[in-house]
Design a protein around this motif. Structure first.
Motif, mmCIF file in Angstrom:
data_model
loop_
_atom_site.group_PDB
_atom_site.id
_atom_site.type_symbol
_atom_site.label_atom_id
_atom_site.label_comp_id
_atom_site.label_asym_id
_atom_site.label_seq_id
_atom_site.Cartn_x
_atom_site.Cartn_y
_atom_site.Cartn_z
ATOM 1 N N GLN A 59 0.827 -1.192 0.000
ATOM 2 C CA GLN A 59 0.000 0.000 0.000
ATOM 3 C C GLN A 59 0.872 1.257 0.000
ATOM 4 O OE1 GLN A 59 -2.721 0.069 3.328
ATOM 5 N NE2 GLN A 59 -4.306 -0.594 1.922
ATOM 6 N N GLU A 60 1.897 1.212 0.824
ATOM 7 C CA GLU A 60 2.777 2.377 0.920
ATOM 8 C C GLU A 60 3.535 2.607 -0.384
ATOM 9 O OE1 GLU A 60 4.966 2.471 4.588
ATOM 10 O OE2 GLU A 60 6.320 3.970 3.749
ATOM 11 N N SER A 61 3.985 1.521 -1.008
ATOM 12 C CA SER A 61 4.676 1.646 -2.292
ATOM 13 C C SER A 61 3.783 2.289 -3.335
ATOM 14 C CB SER A 61 5.111 0.277 -2.819
ATOM 15 O OG SER A 61 5.970 -0.328 -1.939
ATOM 16 N N VAL A 62 2.531 1.817 -3.371
ATOM 17 C CA VAL A 62 1.583 2.365 -4.342
ATOM 18 C C VAL A 62 1.344 3.846 -4.053
ATOM 19 C CG1 VAL A 62 -0.798 2.227 -5.181
ATOM 20 C CG2 VAL A 62 0.500 0.149 -4.844
ATOM 21 N N GLU A 63 1.256 4.184 -2.756
ATOM 22 C CA GLU A 63 1.063 5.590 -2.396
ATOM 23 C C GLU A 63 2.220 6.453 -2.881
ATOM 24 O OE1 GLU A 63 0.300 5.785 1.832
ATOM 25 O OE2 GLU A 63 -1.590 4.722 1.458
ATOM 26 N N ARG A 64 3.435 5.945 -2.709
ATOM 27 C CA ARG A 64 4.614 6.704 -3.151
ATOM 28 C C ARG A 64 4.618 6.879 -4.661
ATOM 29 N NH1 ARG A 64 9.527 4.448 0.635
ATOM 30 N NH2 ARG A 64 8.701 5.294 2.550
ATOM 31 N N MET A 65 4.233 5.804 -5.349
ATOM 32 C CA MET A 65 4.174 5.878 -6.808
ATOM 33 C C MET A 65 3.116 6.886 -7.251
ATOM 34 S SD MET A 65 3.362 2.778 -9.447
ATOM 35 C CE MET A 65 1.655 2.645 -8.967
ATOM 36 N N THR A 66 1.966 6.845 -6.586
ATOM 37 C CA THR A 66 0.878 7.761 -6.911
ATOM 38 C C THR A 66 1.297 9.211 -6.692
ATOM 39 O OG1 THR A 66 -0.557 6.052 -6.043
ATOM 40 C CG2 THR A 66 -1.584 8.121 -6.572
ATOM 41 N N LYS A 67 2.017 9.441 -5.597
ATOM 42 C CA LYS A 67 2.487 10.788 -5.281
ATOM 43 C C LYS A 67 3.411 11.304 -6.381
ATOM 44 C CE LYS A 67 2.974 11.676 -0.683
ATOM 45 N NZ LYS A 67 3.733 11.477 0.562
ATOM 46 N N GLN A 68 4.300 10.422 -6.798
ATOM 47 C CA GLN A 68 5.244 10.789 -7.854
ATOM 48 C C GLN A 68 4.505 11.120 -9.149
ATOM 49 O OE1 GLN A 68 8.172 7.722 -8.395
ATOM 50 N NE2 GLN A 68 9.309 8.894 -9.882
ATOM 51 N N ALA A 69 3.475 10.316 -9.439
ATOM 52 C CA ALA A 69 2.716 10.530 -10.674
ATOM 53 C C ALA A 69 1.952 11.847 -10.626
ATOM 54 C CB ALA A 69 1.757 9.365 -10.893
ATOM 55 N N SER A 70 1.353 12.142 -9.477
ATOM 56 C CA SER A 70 0.582 13.400 -9.433
ATOM 57 C C SER A 70 1.517 14.601 -9.433
ATOM 58 C CB SER A 70 -0.368 13.420 -8.234
ATOM 59 O OG SER A 70 0.302 13.077 -7.073
ATOM 60 N N TRP A 71 2.704 14.435 -8.912
ATOM 61 C CA TRP A 71 3.693 15.506 -8.954
ATOM 62 C C TRP A 71 4.084 15.821 -10.399
ATOM 63 C CZ3 TRP A 71 8.986 15.247 -10.362
ATOM 64 C CH2 TRP A 71 9.715 16.400 -10.050
ATOM 65 N N LYS A 72 4.091 14.777 -11.222
ATOM 66 C CA LYS A 72 4.409 14.972 -12.639
ATOM 67 C C LYS A 72 3.227 15.527 -13.431
ATOM 68 C CE LYS A 72 8.110 11.633 -13.442
ATOM 69 N NZ LYS A 72 8.547 10.475 -14.220
ATOM 70 N N GLY A 73 2.061 15.525 -12.844
ATOM 71 C CA GLY A 73 0.883 16.040 -13.529
ATOM 72 C C GLY A 73 0.055 14.968 -14.215
ATOM 73 N N ALA A 74 0.245 13.726 -13.815
ATOM 74 C CA ALA A 74 -0.506 12.639 -14.432
ATOM 75 C C ALA A 74 -1.807 12.417 -13.668
ATOM 76 C CB ALA A 74 0.321 11.361 -14.413
ATOM 77 N N ASN A 75 -2.783 11.817 -14.339
ATOM 78 C CA ASN A 75 -3.992 11.446 -13.609
ATOM 79 C C ASN A 75 -4.309 9.954 -13.723
ATOM 80 O OD1 ASN A 75 -4.921 11.354 -16.196
ATOM 81 N ND2 ASN A 75 -6.519 12.895 -15.943
ATOM 82 N N ALA A 76 -3.369 9.204 -14.320
ATOM 83 C CA ALA A 76 -3.544 7.751 -14.381
ATOM 84 C C ALA A 76 -2.185 7.075 -14.468
ATOM 85 C CB ALA A 76 -4.393 7.360 -15.580
ATOM 86 N N ILE A 77 -2.107 5.846 -13.964
ATOM 87 C CA ILE A 77 -0.888 5.047 -14.111
ATOM 88 C C ILE A 77 -1.295 3.737 -14.771
ATOM 89 C CG2 ILE A 77 1.101 4.023 -12.941
ATOM 90 C CD1 ILE A 77 0.401 5.865 -10.549
ATOM 91 N N ILE A 78 -0.636 3.409 -15.873
ATOM 92 C CA ILE A 78 -1.001 2.181 -16.581
ATOM 93 C C ILE A 78 0.148 1.176 -16.541
ATOM 94 C CG2 ILE A 78 -2.722 3.226 -18.100
ATOM 95 C CD1 ILE A 78 -0.556 3.302 -20.292
ATOM 96 N N ASN A 79 -0.190 -0.077 -16.832
ATOM 97 C CA ASN A 79 0.786 -1.160 -16.911
ATOM 98 C C ASN A 79 1.619 -1.308 -15.623
ATOM 99 O OD1 ASN A 79 1.629 -3.285 -18.363
ATOM 100 N ND2 ASN A 79 2.470 -2.102 -20.053
ATOM 101 N N VAL A 80 0.935 -1.318 -14.511
ATOM 102 C CA VAL A 80 1.617 -1.396 -13.213
ATOM 103 C C VAL A 80 2.119 -2.813 -12.951
ATOM 104 C CG1 VAL A 80 1.197 -1.258 -10.720
ATOM 105 C CG2 VAL A 80 0.394 0.547 -12.211
#
Lengths: 104, 154
Positions: A59-80
Motif C-alpha cells: 500500500q505504501e509503495s503504491v502511495e509513493r508511486m501515486t504521489k510521484q505521478a501526481s507531482w508529474k501532472g498525471a492522472n492515471a498510471i497504466i501497466n503497473v
C-alpha cells in the motif's frame, strides 16, 4: 488517480505520457511478530503478521508511486507491475512501477 | 535416545496440526471459490467487451503468507536427498496462490467488479535462511494476486 495493469485506460484517450513512476519500501516487523511467526512455522498455517506486513508495504509503495505521478501532472498510471524481494530474514522489499499518463 | 524420542514426538505433533490446518484451509478455499464463480478472471489484456461499455477500471490485489509446518519441512529435506516430487511444498504453494486469489476477489467484489482482466500472481519465498543446514527449517510462501477489475455499464 486511475491505476490499471493493462496498457490503456478503457474508454479514455491518453493525451500525454510522463514516463515511468515507481515506489519502493523496505519493511520489517518487530521481534514479537518474528517469534510468533517462528512458532506458527512449527504448526503450519497463515502467518498473519507477515501478511499484514507485506500488504502495508505494498500500500505504501503504491502511495509513493501515486504521489510521484501526481507531482508529474498525471492522472492515471497504466501497466503497473509488482516485484518482491526478501532482503534478510523478516524484512522484505516491495517495488511497484508503472507508466504515468494523462487521460482526457 | 531421549533426543530421538523428543524429535519424533515433535514431528508427530507438527504432522497432526499441519494436516488439520491444511484440511480446514482447503475446505474453506473450495467453499469460497464456488461463491466467486460469478466473477470471471481473465489472464488476457484485451477487453472482452467494447471499451465504451466500460464504466470504470481499478487495480485490485491482495497477498497472503502461508507457512509450512515442521513435519513438511523435515519431509521436504528427506525427499531433497533422493530427488523427486516434493508434494508437501506443492500443496503449500497451491494454498498460498488460491488464498491470495480469493482475497483479491473479495476486494473486487467490494468495488462491484464484473470481471478481472490481466490477472497475475507473484510468488516469493520470505523467511529464507541462508545457512544450508537449516534450509528447510523455515519455509514461508508469499503469494500476491493482482489484476484490473472492470465494471461494465448496465
Amino acid at each position: 488517480m486511475i491505476i490499471t495493469n493493462i496498457e490503456s485506460v478503457p474508454n479514455k484517450k491518453i493525451v500525454e505520457h510522463f514516463g515511468i513512476v515507481s515506489g519502493s519500501t523496505v519493511r520489517a516487523k518487530h521481534v514479537g511478530t518474528d517469534i510468533l511467526a517462528g512458532v506458527k512455522n512449527f504448526f503450519g498455517g497463515e502467518l498473519g503478521g507477515y501478511t499484514d506486513l507485506l500488504n502495508e508495504a505494498r500500500q505504501e509503495s503504491v502511495e509513493r508511486m501515486t504521489k510521484q505521478a501526481s507531482w508529474k501532472g498525471a492522472n492515471a498510471i497504466i501497466n503497473v507491475r509488482f516485484a518482491t524481494s526478501s532482503i534478510t530474514q523478516g524484512a522484505s522489499e516491495i517495488y511497484v512501477y508503472g507508466t504515468a499518463v494523462r487521460v482526457e | 535416545m531421549g533426543e530421538i524420542i523428543i524429535s519424533i514426538i515433535l514431528l508427530l505433533v507438527a504432522f497432526s496440526s499441519g494436516t488439520l490446518i491444511e484440511k480446514r484451509h482447503y475446505k474453506s478455499i473450495r467453499q469460497r471459490e464456488k461463491a466467486y464463480l460469478t466473477i470471471p478472471i481473465l489472464t488476457t489484456k484485451e477487453l472482452p467487451v467494447e471499451s465504451d461499455k466500460i464504466e470504470s477500471v481499478q487495480l485490485v490485489g491482495d497477498g497472503v503468507v502461508i507457512a509450512g509446518d515442521h513435519f513438511k519441512m523435515f519431509l521436504a529435506g528427506l525427499i531433497n536427498l533422493v530427488g523427486g516430487r516434493i508434494t508437501t511444498y506443492e500443496s503449500l504453494i497451491d494454498r498460498a496462490r488460491r488464498e491470495a486469489t480469493l482475497r483479491m476477489m473479495k476486494k473486487a467484489r467490494l468495488v462491484n467488479a464484473d470481471m478481472i482482466i490481466n490477472f497475475r500472481i507473484e510468488t516469493s519465498n520470505i523467511n529464507s535462511i541462508q545457512d544450508n543446514s537449516e534450509k528447510h527449517k523455515n519455509a514461508a510462501i508469499e503469494a500476491f494476486a493482482y489484476g484490473t477489475a472492470i465494471r461494465v455499464k448496465k
